[in-house]
Write a protein that holds these residues in place. Sequence first.
Motif, mmCIF file in Angstrom:
data_model
loop_
_atom_site.group_PDB
_atom_site.id
_atom_site.type_symbol
_atom_site.label_atom_id
_atom_site.label_comp_id
_atom_site.label_asym_id
_atom_site.label_seq_id
_atom_site.Cartn_x
_atom_site.Cartn_y
_atom_site.Cartn_z
ATOM 1 N N ILE A 181 0.487 -1.476 0.088
ATOM 2 C CA ILE A 181 -0.003 0.185 0.211
ATOM 3 C C ILE A 181 1.042 1.256 0.588
ATOM 4 N N GLY A 182 1.038 1.870 -1.312
ATOM 5 C CA GLY A 182 1.492 3.394 -1.207
ATOM 6 C C GLY A 182 0.625 4.416 -1.151
ATOM 7 N N GLY A 183 1.006 5.330 -0.043
ATOM 8 C CA GLY A 183 0.183 6.219 -0.217
ATOM 9 C C GLY A 183 0.715 7.689 0.799
ATOM 10 N N ASP A 184 0.008 9.037 1.036
ATOM 11 C CA ASP A 184 1.098 10.099 1.529
ATOM 12 C C ASP A 184 -0.710 10.534 2.396
ATOM 13 N N ASN A 185 -1.046 9.492 2.888
ATOM 14 C CA ASN A 185 -2.381 9.343 4.096
ATOM 15 C C ASN A 185 -2.563 8.762 4.742
ATOM 16 N N MET A 186 -2.269 9.091 6.236
ATOM 17 C CA MET A 186 -1.984 8.157 7.274
ATOM 18 C C MET A 186 -3.670 7.063 7.712
ATOM 19 N N GLN A 187 -5.301 7.963 7.128
ATOM 20 C CA GLN A 187 -6.232 8.026 7.235
ATOM 21 C C GLN A 187 -7.063 6.325 6.480
ATOM 22 N N ALA A 188 -6.475 6.960 5.206
ATOM 23 C CA ALA A 188 -6.946 6.089 3.832
ATOM 24 C C ALA A 188 -6.191 4.964 3.979
ATOM 25 N N ILE A 189 -4.055 5.336 4.137
ATOM 26 C CA ILE A 189 -4.197 3.768 4.349
ATOM 27 C C ILE A 189 -4.198 2.847 5.179
ATOM 28 N N THR A 190 -4.298 3.210 6.601
ATOM 29 C CA THR A 190 -5.278 3.039 7.080
ATOM 30 C C THR A 190 -6.257 1.643 7.100
ATOM 31 N N ALA A 191 -7.890 2.679 6.209
ATOM 32 C CA ALA A 191 -8.814 2.254 5.383
ATOM 33 C C ALA A 191 -8.905 0.642 4.815
ATOM 34 N N PHE A 193 -5.361 -1.017 4.408
ATOM 35 C CA PHE A 193 -4.691 -1.997 5.135
ATOM 36 C C PHE A 193 -5.269 -2.940 6.282
ATOM 37 N N MET A 194 -7.143 -1.987 7.170
ATOM 38 C CA MET A 194 -7.793 -2.842 7.672
ATOM 39 C C MET A 194 -8.782 -3.951 6.960
ATOM 40 N N LEU A 195 -8.666 -3.569 5.646
ATOM 41 C CA LEU A 195 -8.832 -4.809 5.146
ATOM 42 C C LEU A 195 -8.913 -5.391 4.562
ATOM 43 N N TYR A 196 -7.240 -5.966 4.016
ATOM 44 C CA TYR A 196 -6.818 -6.643 4.151
ATOM 45 C C TYR A 196 -6.106 -7.154 5.798
ATOM 46 N N ALA A 197 -5.950 -6.886 6.188
ATOM 47 C CA ALA A 197 -5.570 -7.039 8.031
ATOM 48 C C ALA A 197 -6.755 -8.416 7.973
ATOM 49 N N LYS A 198 -8.041 -8.423 7.428
ATOM 50 C CA LYS A 198 -8.771 -9.406 7.908
ATOM 51 C C LYS A 198 -8.250 -10.912 7.573
ATOM 52 N N VAL A 200 -4.399 -11.213 5.765
ATOM 53 C CA VAL A 200 -3.561 -10.856 5.650
ATOM 54 C C VAL A 200 -2.454 -10.314 7.338
ATOM 55 N N PRO A 201 -1.319 -11.360 7.373
ATOM 56 C CA PRO A 201 -1.274 -11.008 8.790
ATOM 57 C C PRO A 201 -0.344 -9.070 8.396
ATOM 58 N N SER A 202 -0.479 -8.710 9.170
ATOM 59 C CA SER A 202 0.152 -7.373 8.900
ATOM 60 C C SER A 202 1.089 -7.095 9.074
ATOM 61 N N ASP A 203 2.581 -8.282 8.977
ATOM 62 C CA ASP A 203 3.914 -7.918 9.223
ATOM 63 C C ASP A 203 3.767 -8.045 7.325
ATOM 64 N N ARG A 204 3.262 -8.102 6.712
ATOM 65 C CA ARG A 204 2.895 -9.380 5.111
ATOM 66 C C ARG A 204 2.079 -7.705 4.639
ATOM 67 N N ILE A 205 1.899 -6.542 5.754
ATOM 68 C CA ILE A 205 0.807 -5.727 4.603
ATOM 69 C C ILE A 205 2.445 -4.598 4.255
ATOM 70 N N ILE A 206 2.560 -4.449 3.513
ATOM 71 C CA ILE A 206 3.805 -3.118 3.418
ATOM 72 C C ILE A 206 3.738 -1.858 3.303
ATOM 73 N N THR A 207 3.917 -0.651 3.423
ATOM 74 C CA THR A 207 3.293 0.666 3.170
ATOM 75 C C THR A 207 4.618 1.585 3.118
ATOM 76 N N THR A 208 3.944 2.079 1.750
ATOM 77 C CA THR A 208 5.347 2.405 1.302
ATOM 78 C C THR A 208 4.697 3.959 0.212
ATOM 79 N N SER A 209 5.647 5.580 0.453
ATOM 80 C CA SER A 209 5.154 5.569 -0.669
ATOM 81 C C SER A 209 4.642 6.200 -1.926
ATOM 82 N N LEU A 210 3.494 6.968 -2.554
ATOM 83 C CA LEU A 210 2.556 6.469 -3.509
ATOM 84 C C LEU A 210 3.915 5.923 -5.365
ATOM 85 N N TRP A 211 4.760 6.548 -5.097
ATOM 86 C CA TRP A 211 5.820 6.591 -5.939
ATOM 87 C C TRP A 211 6.854 5.638 -5.770
#
Length: 460
Positions: A181-191, A193-198, A200-211
Motif C-alpha cells: 500500500i503506497g500513499g501519503d494519507n495515514m487515514q486512507a492507508i489505515t482503511a 490496511f484494515m481490509l487486508y488485515a482481516k 493477511v498477517p500485518s507484517d506482510r502488509i508493506i506501506t510505502t510512498s506512492l512513488w
Amino acid sequence: MECKRVACLGAGFVGGPTMAVFASKCPDIHFTVLDIDSSKIDQWNSNNLPIYEPNLYEIIQPVRGQNLFFSTNIIEEIEAADMIFFSLPTPTKKQGLGAGSACDLSYFEQAVRNVATILTKYKGFKIIVEKSTVPVRTAEMVKEILTCNCKELEFSVLSNPEFLAEGSAVNDLLFPNRVLIGGDNMQAITALFMLYAKWVPSDRIITTSLWSSELAKLCSNAMLAQRVSSINSISALCEKVGADVEDVARVLTKDERIGSKFLQTSIGFGGSCFKKDILCLVYLCENVGLSEVAEYWRQVIVMNEFQTNRYCRVISKMLVNLKMKNIAIFGFAYKKNTSDTRESPSAYVCNSLLQEEAILHIFDPKVTRQQMLAEMNFHEFLDGISSEKHLISHSDPYVAVKNTCAIVVLTEWDIFKNLNYESMYAEMQKPAFIFDGRNVLNHKALKRVGFKVVAIGKSE
Ligand code: UGA
C-alpha cells in the motif's frame, strides 16, 4: 475512517478475483465490480465465468448476491462507495509518443475522468485506489483530474498494486507473500490496511510512498522476467557445450541466496504483464536519461525473443521441411491453469511454423478455437493464411496427433505429463518427434517408446 462499501472499476483477470476474495474475507462490506461491458458482467453473474481460474467459482458462488455484486450501474455505485479501485488494462501504446514501450493509459484515464464527472458535485471523502499496474507518478494525474473537476470532493489516492499470478490467483490472494500500500494519507492507508488485515498477517502488509509503490510493482515483474531470461540464456549455452540446464538450475537453486523460483527454462515468458511492464520501465529510464539502465532491462526482452525464435529454428531444422506437414501443438495458453493467451509464446511459435506452411493441430485444455484465432489475428499472424486449412483445433489430444510427424509442447499443462504417448506414437508418422518447449515430459520414457525428443537446454 470506516469502509462499508467498495466499488471496483474493471471486471478483468485482476478486478474479479480480487474483489471475490475481499468479499469472502470481509462479510460486512459490500463489494461491487463494475464494467461498461455488459456481456462480461452477465458472465460474471452466470455459472460460466469469463475467465478460467482454479477455485474461483468456489470463492465467488457463496458471496455473489450476498456482499459481492457484478454490475454496469457505474454512477450509482461510484456515488455510494467509500473506496474506489481502478483495475483497468494498461497495455503498451501502439502509436504516438512512446509507441511500443510506453503504457497506454487511455482506459485508466477515461475511468478516472468518468468518476470525476460522477463526483463533480459530491461532498465528502473517497479513497481512490490504483490497482492497475501504472507508470510511476500516475497518481499525480489522478489527483489533478479529481482536484480540477470535483471542487467539494475530499479524497486520497493510494497505490495498491496486485501481485497475483494467473492460474494461482485465488491462492495468491488468500495467502499473499506481501500486500503493498503506497500513499501519503495515514487515514486512507489505515482503511485499506484494515481490509487486508482481516486475513493477511500485518507484517506482510508493506506501506510505502506512492512513488515507491508504483515503481516496486514494475520492478517486481522485471526481476521475475529477468530470472526467466537468465536461465533461458543459459539453456542456449548448455546446448552448445553439452551441459544440461536442469542440472545447472538444480545447483543454482540450492543456494538460498539465489532461490528456486522462476528458473524453469521455457520457450520464453508470455502473458500480458512481463513484457509490458519491462517496456514501461525501459521507457521510464529513457525519459529520465538513464540509457544504460534502460538498455539493461531491454535486454531481458531481447533474450526472451531470442529464446522463442531459437526454438522455432530448432524445430524447422530438425523437421527439415515443414510444407504441408501435420504438426501437433500441445498448449496455447501462455502458462498452465489459465485460459489467457495474451502474449503467449505459443502464438509466436505457431506463426513461425505457419510461415513454413505447416498444418497445425492444436490442443489446449482451456483455450477455445475462437480465442486462438483472436490472438493470432491480434498479431496479424493469419494474414494470407487459411486458418481453416492450416490451424485446426482439437478437443482431444489423441485425435490431434493422428498422422502428425511431431508434437510440440508449448504450455506446461500437467495433463500433458500423463498422456499415453505409446498409443500416440503408434498413430504418428515416423520418425516421430517431440519438441518439449517446457521440459515437462519424461524424456527417457519417450525415447524408449521410439520418439526423437528435442528438449530445451540439453544436448541429447
Ligand atoms: C506475473 C507475476 O508473477 C505476478 O506477480 C504479477 O502480479 C502479474 O505478472 C501481473 O503483473 O499481473 P503472470 O504473468 O500471471 O504473473 O504469470 P507468471 O507465473 O509470472 O508467468 C509469466 C510467464 O513466465 C509465463 O509465460 C510462464 O510460463 C513463464 N515462466 C515463469 C517461465 O518460463 N519460467 C519460470 O520459471 C516461470
